[in-house]
Write an enzyme that holds these catalytic residues in place. Structure first.
Site, mmCIF file in Angstrom:
data_model
loop_
_atom_site.group_PDB
_atom_site.id
_atom_site.type_symbol
_atom_site.label_atom_id
_atom_site.label_comp_id
_atom_site.label_asym_id
_atom_site.label_seq_id
_atom_site.Cartn_x
_atom_site.Cartn_y
_atom_site.Cartn_z
ATOM 1 N N LYS A 63 0.808 -1.215 0.000
ATOM 2 C CA LYS A 63 0.000 0.000 0.000
ATOM 3 C C LYS A 63 0.847 1.274 0.000
ATOM 4 O O LYS A 63 0.467 2.270 -0.616
ATOM 5 C CB LYS A 63 -0.968 -0.014 1.182
ATOM 6 C CG LYS A 63 -1.990 -1.145 1.078
ATOM 7 C CD LYS A 63 -2.976 -1.136 2.222
ATOM 8 C CE LYS A 63 -3.959 -2.299 2.081
ATOM 9 N NZ LYS A 63 -5.004 -2.300 3.106
ATOM 10 N N ASP A 100 -9.899 2.097 2.576
ATOM 11 C CA ASP A 100 -9.856 1.234 3.760
ATOM 12 C C ASP A 100 -10.567 1.852 4.956
ATOM 13 O O ASP A 100 -11.370 1.201 5.633
ATOM 14 C CB ASP A 100 -8.406 0.927 4.148
ATOM 15 C CG ASP A 100 -7.797 -0.178 3.307
ATOM 16 O OD1 ASP A 100 -8.552 -0.977 2.724
ATOM 17 O OD2 ASP A 100 -6.548 -0.243 3.244
ATOM 18 N N GLY A 125 0.210 -1.643 15.059
ATOM 19 C CA GLY A 125 0.763 -1.620 13.706
ATOM 20 C C GLY A 125 0.804 -0.207 13.161
ATOM 21 O O GLY A 125 0.003 0.658 13.562
ATOM 22 N N GLN A 245 -14.877 -1.687 1.712
ATOM 23 C CA GLN A 245 -13.857 -0.946 0.965
ATOM 24 C C GLN A 245 -13.887 -1.344 -0.505
ATOM 25 O O GLN A 245 -13.615 -0.519 -1.386
ATOM 26 C CB GLN A 245 -12.458 -1.137 1.574
ATOM 27 C CG GLN A 245 -11.871 -2.543 1.521
ATOM 28 C CD GLN A 245 -11.229 -2.889 0.193
ATOM 29 O OE1 GLN A 245 -10.873 -2.016 -0.583
ATOM 30 N NE2 GLN A 245 -11.094 -4.178 -0.085
#
Length: 278
Positions: A63, A100, A125, A245
């Site tokens: 990404k 997202d 994360g 998404q």
């Protein structure tokens, strides 16, 4: 004539995106084909350019690569995230967006009936998945966002990109036990894909806590099992976010937003069967 679309990432054989977009195409009567293509950092650009697709979804670990590939030709939400999960061919170049965060918030608020406002939130994360959802969570009204990552520089960079000092905080992994309780805990790491869940303190969980794993199927099992054992009031995997998404990506490509309820129902039933099979 059908146009070509794909999802790029690694690993990719498990992806439900081809099934989702096939269902959307059938529902809307739009001619398209959609396949999964394995790609890594070193061959992503070459495979994308050679694929003949006019649009694509981008998943782990690409990404941030996709964001760089678009060279500034990105939406405001992708720019804020520093990550792209949806690309559309724009002449000889690619235009990038990120669906997202909108997908996650839509799943949590509309499908699961959660009010995100005022929730003290832990985000595990700081990679492309975390970057994609962080801005939308803040916009949805969470109280504060604590970003935890083993690489503290990446956590710092994500928090800096959000531009909301005092509301967003980067912390080292070893500080987790001292951070107190969270109302919303989100796993955006890829560690559990290999069955490896980092050690988490049960003291992170409050009475009304909701735990969310951005992965789905077997990859989400370790974190959500921990969450249930720790006493979370509700656990949610990433399947609903994936469907939502995808619908937003479909809208960007075709100008039509498909209905997601039937597609989610079919996929969730299939996932339950896979997870309970001997």
């Amino acid at each position: 004539m059908s146009k070509h679309y794909a999802v790029f990432g690694s690993p990719i054989t498990h992806s439900q995106s081809p099934r989702i977009h096939a269902a959307f195409a059938k529902q809307t009567g739009i001619g398209m084909d959609y396949v999964a293509i394995a790609a890594n950092h070193d061959d992503f650009r070459a495979k994308l350019d050679a694929s003949g697709v006019v649009g694509a979804n981008i998943t782990l670990p690409l990404k941030e690569d996709a964001f760089a590939l678009c060279a500034g030709n990105v939406s405001a939400r992708a720019l804020r995230a520093g990550a792209v999960n949806t690309v559309l061919r724009d002449g000889a170049q690619w235009r990038g967006d990120n669906t997202d965060g909108l997908g996650l918030v839509r799943d949590l608020t509309e499908r699961h009936g959660l009010d995100l406002r005022g929730r003290r939130t832990l985000l595990l994360g700081a990679g492309g998945a975390a970057r994609g959802v962080a801005p939308a969570l803040l916009d949805a009204g969470i109280h504060s966002l604590y970003v935890i990552n083993r690489n503290s520089a990446r956590a710092d960079a994500l928090v800096d990109a959000m531009g909301e000092p005092g509301r967003t905080h980067a912390r080292a992994w070893d500080t987790l036990p001292a951070l107190g309780e969270f109302d919303l805990l989100i796993n955006a790491t890829s560690a559990s894909r290999g069955g490896q869940l980092p050690s988490l303190a049960m003291a992170l969980v409050a009475p009304r806590s909701v735990a969310v794993d951005l992965s789905y199927g077997e990859a989400a099992v370790p974190f959500l099992a921990w969450a249930r054992a720790a006493g979370c009031a509700q656990t949610v995997d990433g399947l609903g976010m994936l469907v939502e998404q995808a619908a937003e990506s479909f809208l960007l490509w075709h100008g039509v937003r498909p209905d997601t309820a039937a597609v989610f129902a079919e996929l969730s039933g299939r996932a339950d069967a896979l997870l309970t099979a001997d």
